[in-house]
Design a protein around this motif. Structure first.
Motif, PDB file in Angstrom:
ATOM      1  N   ILE A  52      29.123  24.817  31.610  1.00  0.00           N
ATOM      2  CA  ILE A  52      29.081  24.793  30.149  1.00  0.00           C
ATOM      3  C   ILE A  52      29.996  25.878  29.573  1.00  0.00           C
ATOM      4  O   ILE A  52      30.728  25.652  28.593  1.00  0.00           O
ATOM      5  N   PHE A  53      29.973  27.052  30.184  1.00  0.00           N
ATOM      6  CA  PHE A  53      30.839  28.137  29.724  1.00  0.00           C
ATOM      7  C   PHE A  53      32.309  27.767  29.880  1.00  0.00           C
ATOM      8  O   PHE A  53      33.132  28.025  28.987  1.00  0.00           O
ATOM      9  N   LEU A  54      32.653  27.139  31.013  1.00  0.00           N
ATOM     10  CA  LEU A  54      34.035  26.734  31.235  1.00  0.00           C
ATOM     11  C   LEU A  54      34.478  25.709  30.209  1.00  0.00           C
ATOM     12  O   LEU A  54      35.555  25.824  29.620  1.00  0.00           O
ATOM     13  N   VAL A  55      33.636  24.696  29.986  1.00  0.00           N
ATOM     14  CA  VAL A  55      33.993  23.655  29.024  1.00  0.00           C
ATOM     15  C   VAL A  55      34.138  24.249  27.625  1.00  0.00           C
ATOM     16  O   VAL A  55      35.086  23.938  26.890  1.00  0.00           O
ATOM     17  N   GLY A  56      33.198  25.138  27.236  1.00  0.00           N
ATOM     18  CA  GLY A  56      33.296  25.761  25.920  1.00  0.00           C
ATOM     19  C   GLY A  56      34.519  26.634  25.777  1.00  0.00           C
ATOM     20  O   GLY A  56      35.203  26.620  24.735  1.00  0.00           O
ATOM     21  N   LEU A  57      34.825  27.385  26.828  1.00  0.00           N
ATOM     22  CA  LEU A  57      35.995  28.267  26.781  1.00  0.00           C
ATOM     23  C   LEU A  57      37.285  27.473  26.681  1.00  0.00           C
ATOM     24  O   LEU A  57      38.159  27.773  25.858  1.00  0.00           O
ATOM     25  N   VAL A  58      37.409  26.432  27.506  1.00  0.00           N
ATOM     26  CA  VAL A  58      38.612  25.606  27.476  1.00  0.00           C
ATOM     27  C   VAL A  58      38.747  24.925  26.122  1.00  0.00           C
ATOM     28  O   VAL A  58      39.833  24.874  25.524  1.00  0.00           O
ATOM     29  N   SER A  59      37.636  24.392  25.621  1.00  0.00           N
ATOM     30  CA  SER A  59      37.687  23.696  24.335  1.00  0.00           C
ATOM     31  C   SER A  59      38.062  24.650  23.210  1.00  0.00           C
ATOM     32  O   SER A  59      38.892  24.321  22.348  1.00  0.00           O
ATOM     33  N   MET A  60      37.492  25.857  23.195  1.00  0.00           N
ATOM     34  CA  MET A  60      37.779  26.810  22.129  1.00  0.00           C
ATOM     35  C   MET A  60      39.238  27.251  22.159  1.00  0.00           C
ATOM     36  O   MET A  60      39.924  27.258  21.124  1.00  0.00           O
ATOM     37  N   ILE A  61      39.725  27.618  23.340  1.00  0.00           N
ATOM     38  CA  ILE A  61      41.121  28.062  23.455  1.00  0.00           C
ATOM     39  C   ILE A  61      42.074  26.930  23.099  1.00  0.00           C
ATOM     40  O   ILE A  61      43.052  27.118  22.362  1.00  0.00           O
ATOM     41  N   LEU A  62      41.778  25.730  23.591  1.00  0.00           N
ATOM     42  CA  LEU A  62      42.666  24.609  23.335  1.00  0.00           C
ATOM     43  C   LEU A  62      42.664  24.225  21.862  1.00  0.00           C
ATOM     44  O   LEU A  62      43.717  23.917  21.278  1.00  0.00           O
ATOM     45  N   MET A  63      41.500  24.246  21.229  1.00  0.00           N
ATOM     46  CA  MET A  63      41.427  23.900  19.808  1.00  0.00           C
ATOM     47  C   MET A  63      42.169  24.925  18.958  1.00  0.00           C
ATOM     48  O   MET A  63      42.878  24.570  18.001  1.00  0.00           O
ATOM     49  N   ARG A  64      42.017  26.220  19.273  1.00  0.00           N
ATOM     50  CA  ARG A  64      42.731  27.247  18.514  1.00  0.00           C
ATOM     51  C   ARG A  64      44.242  27.110  18.708  1.00  0.00           C
ATOM     52  O   ARG A  64      45.023  27.252  17.768  1.00  0.00           O
ATOM     53  N   THR A  65      44.649  26.807  19.942  1.00  0.00           N
ATOM     54  CA  THR A  65      46.076  26.653  20.209  1.00  0.00           C
ATOM     55  C   THR A  65      46.634  25.439  19.489  1.00  0.00           C
ATOM     56  O   THR A  65      47.718  25.485  18.887  1.00  0.00           O
ATOM     57  N   LEU A  66      45.899  24.337  19.516  1.00  0.00           N
ATOM     58  CA  LEU A  66      46.357  23.130  18.828  1.00  0.00           C
ATOM     59  C   LEU A  66      46.376  23.336  17.317  1.00  0.00           C
ATOM     60  O   LEU A  66      47.262  22.824  16.617  1.00  0.00           O
ATOM     61  N   ARG A  67      45.395  24.078  16.795  1.00  0.00           N
ATOM     62  CA  ARG A  67      45.374  24.330  15.362  1.00  0.00           C
ATOM     63  C   ARG A  67      46.623  25.119  14.945  1.00  0.00           C
ATOM     64  O   ARG A  67      47.226  24.848  13.899  1.00  0.00           O
ATOM     65  N   LYS A  68      47.029  26.076  15.766  1.00  0.00           N
ATOM     66  CA  LYS A  68      48.249  26.825  15.475  1.00  0.00           C
ATOM     67  C   LYS A  68      49.478  25.926  15.578  1.00  0.00           C
ATOM     68  O   LYS A  68      50.420  26.044  14.788  1.00  0.00           O
TER      69      LYS A  68
END
Length: 563
Positions: free
Chosen positions: A219-235
């Motif tokens: 769960i931590f891995l999925v949340g971390l990947v999703s958060m980093i990827l979403m922030r990167t895509l938002r930028k």
């Protein structure tokens, strides 16, 4: 009344129920014998010079497909046993022990041979004999002491005690005897296989802690990947929006880079689309088979019937052939493939050819060793008929449906006529790091759960495996596209499928450090079927990674404004 009783017994057995009535005969089936340290190398029980009891007549035994493939060899022991009818120690046969028979028994005792029997589908195990401390004299167990538990009119428990140790001396007669004792038991008929399971799994808190810890890490891995990827895509979206507001001169002077630059090539057909589509279709089918078999195993106690798990897997694989044809055929049509009949044949026979080819190769070795694992010719014909008359037609139906329902390209971006040159950037370092992380994390969890044969946790592992595969493959694909390399199809498949390499490498460690296998048959059997398992697992993970990554790629290119 005899005919009515036989008719009721046959009807119950046909429905999958085993009912044993008072004074009805109880059949002791002799299965296989083989070395204790490798339970895959088995031979017929009477391949050793054991003798048969005096009783000759018995109802016919029907072997299933799963039993034939697993090497189950049931032979009647000849012992006269009736329900609730106790038997005192009785000699049922004698062995004329000449030199050849003695050598056969001595070889079996030196290699720690054990044998398996069945009473009312309940397995029983025993040891052939033992040697003294010096290893010079060898002794054979000659007395089978059976203790059978019953609850009402059903057998719920069977125990075997081997006694009567006799020294093996040539040119002597050895009397084989048995006894049967019946005892009342409180075990329910539905729970009679519980003692063969591992109840200690639920008694140790450390197991539950490990499971909870692994699940929270996922769960931590999925949340971390999703958060980093979403922030990167938002930028990325914000940067691309600013570029749209610039005039042409500022845009030309600006530093354009990123995954948006390959929008005209990202949906270009992959190299070798026929093989790629067949692999994706086969992987989707393997995932469907794994999911359905685990669900069926959770609902039904498949371990209570011999060969039922393998029979169920074969039936489910044949029934899910349209899944293979649908996904493989639709993907091949989207990529502009024209030779769809050839692609259908490759997809239909990719996995069966690999499994049957390995099995037939090992079968020749098993026939040379006269092992019970040798597949009969009739069973080979039955498997070939399933492939030709069941799997192939259903695959054809799935391919036609896939091409007609979802075979038209509906990409969010138009594909350029001329391929864009790929910049020479060293993005391979990122791909290797991500692939290694994927293999390590997924199969650390996989092997940790794998040792427990609890189907609920197996389903949890399958879900975790798919989630982590998709997440890590998406990250790998994002790095690739951000480096303006649009060849993501094979990368997403291979980065997830590379877990098979890790599994097969681990099998070498397990073979040399965790087992005591030896010989050509044991080695070929182990590494042959481990290769089949690893390859199938790699194809399934590759297909899951590609499907998840394909949805991600479509999503990001749909949400960005492209001229």
């Amino acid at each position: 009344s005899i005919y009515i009783s036989l008719l009721m017994t046959y009807a119950c057995m046909s429905c999958g129920l085993v009912l044993t009535w008072y004074k009805e005969e109880v059949v002791l089936w002799m299965n296989t014998v083989g070395p204790y340290h490798n339970r895959q190398e088995t031979y017929k029980y009477f391949s050793l010079p054991f003798c048969v009891g005096t009783k000759k007549t018995i109802s016919h035994y029907h072997e299933t497909l799963g039993e034939a493939l697993q090497g189950v060899e049931l032979e009647f022991s000849g012992l006269d046993i009736k329900f609730k009818d106790e038997v005192m120690q009785t000699t049922y046969c004698e062995i004329e022990l000449d030199k050849a028979k003695r050598d056969a028994f001595v070889y079996a005792i030196k290699n720690h041979y054990w044998y398996q029997m069945y009473i009312d589908d309940l397995p029983i195990w025993g040891i052939v004999g033992e040697a003294d401390e010096n290893g010079e004299d060898h002794y054979l167990w000659t007395y089978k002491k059976l203790e059978i538990g019953f609850n009402g009119n059903r057998i719920v428990d069977v125990n075997l005690t081997s006694e009567g140790k006799v020294k093996l001396v040539p040119n002597t007669r050895i009397a084989m005897s048995y006894s049967v004792k019946w005892k009342k038991s409180d075990v329910k008929f539905e729970d009679r296989f519980d003692k063969y399971l591992d109840p200690s799994f639920f008694q140790h808190r450390i197991h539950w802690f490990s499971i909870f810890n692994s699940f929270m890490m996922v769960i931590f891995l999925v949340g971390l990947v999703s958060m980093i990827l979403m922030r990167t895509l938002r930028k990325d979206y914000a940067r691309y929006s600013k570029e749209e507001e610039m005039d042409d001169m500022d845009r030309d002077l600006g530093d354009e880079y990123g995954w948006k630059q390959v929008h005209g090539d990202v949906f270009r057909p992959s190299s070798h689309p026929m093989i790629f589509s067949s692999l994706i279709g086969s992987g989707c089918q393997i995932f469907s088979v794994s999911f359905i078999v685990i669900v069926v195993a959770m609902v039904e106690d498949l371990y209570t019937e011999r060969g039922s798990m393998l029979s169920t897997a074969i039936f489910v694989y044949a029934a899910t052939s349209p899944v293979n044809g649908y996904f493989g055929g639709s993907l091949y049509a989207k990529q502009g493939g024209r030779r769809w009949i050839k692609q259908m044949f490759i997809g239909a026979f990719l996995i069966p050819a690999m499994v049957c080819g390995t099995a037939f190769f090992i079968n020749f070795i098993a026939m040379y060793y006269h092992a019970s694992r040798a597949i009969p010719f009739g069973t080979m014909v039955a498997v070939c008929c399933i492939c030709l008359f069941v799997i192939l037609p259903l695959n054809l139906v799935g391919t036609i449906l896939g091409r007609n329902l979802s075979g038209q390209p509906n990409f969010p971006c138009r594909v350029n006529a001329v391929p864009r040159p790929i910049p020479e950037k060293k993005c391979w370092k990122w791909k290797c790091i991500v692939c290694l992380f994927c293999r390590y994390f997924i199969f650390t969890s996989f092997w940790a759960y794998k040792i427990y044969y609890v189907y609920g946790f197996m389903m949890l592992v399958l879900v975790i495996l798919c989630i982590v595969t998709v997440c890590v493959t998406i990250v790998c694909t994002y790095f690739l596209l951000n480096a303006e390399d649009y060849r993501w199809q094979w990368t997403s498949f291979l980065s997830a499928a590379s877990t098979a390499v890790y599994v097969y490498m681990y099998s070498f460690y397990y073979y040399f450090f965790k087992t005591k296998m030896y010989g050509l048959f044991q080695t070929s059997f182990y590494f042959g079927y481990m290769a089949v398992f690893s390859t199938s697992l790699g194809i399934m993970c590759g297909a899951v990674g590609y499907v998840g990554t394909s949805a991600f790629v479509r999503k990001i290119y749909t949400n960005v404004k492209i001229d």
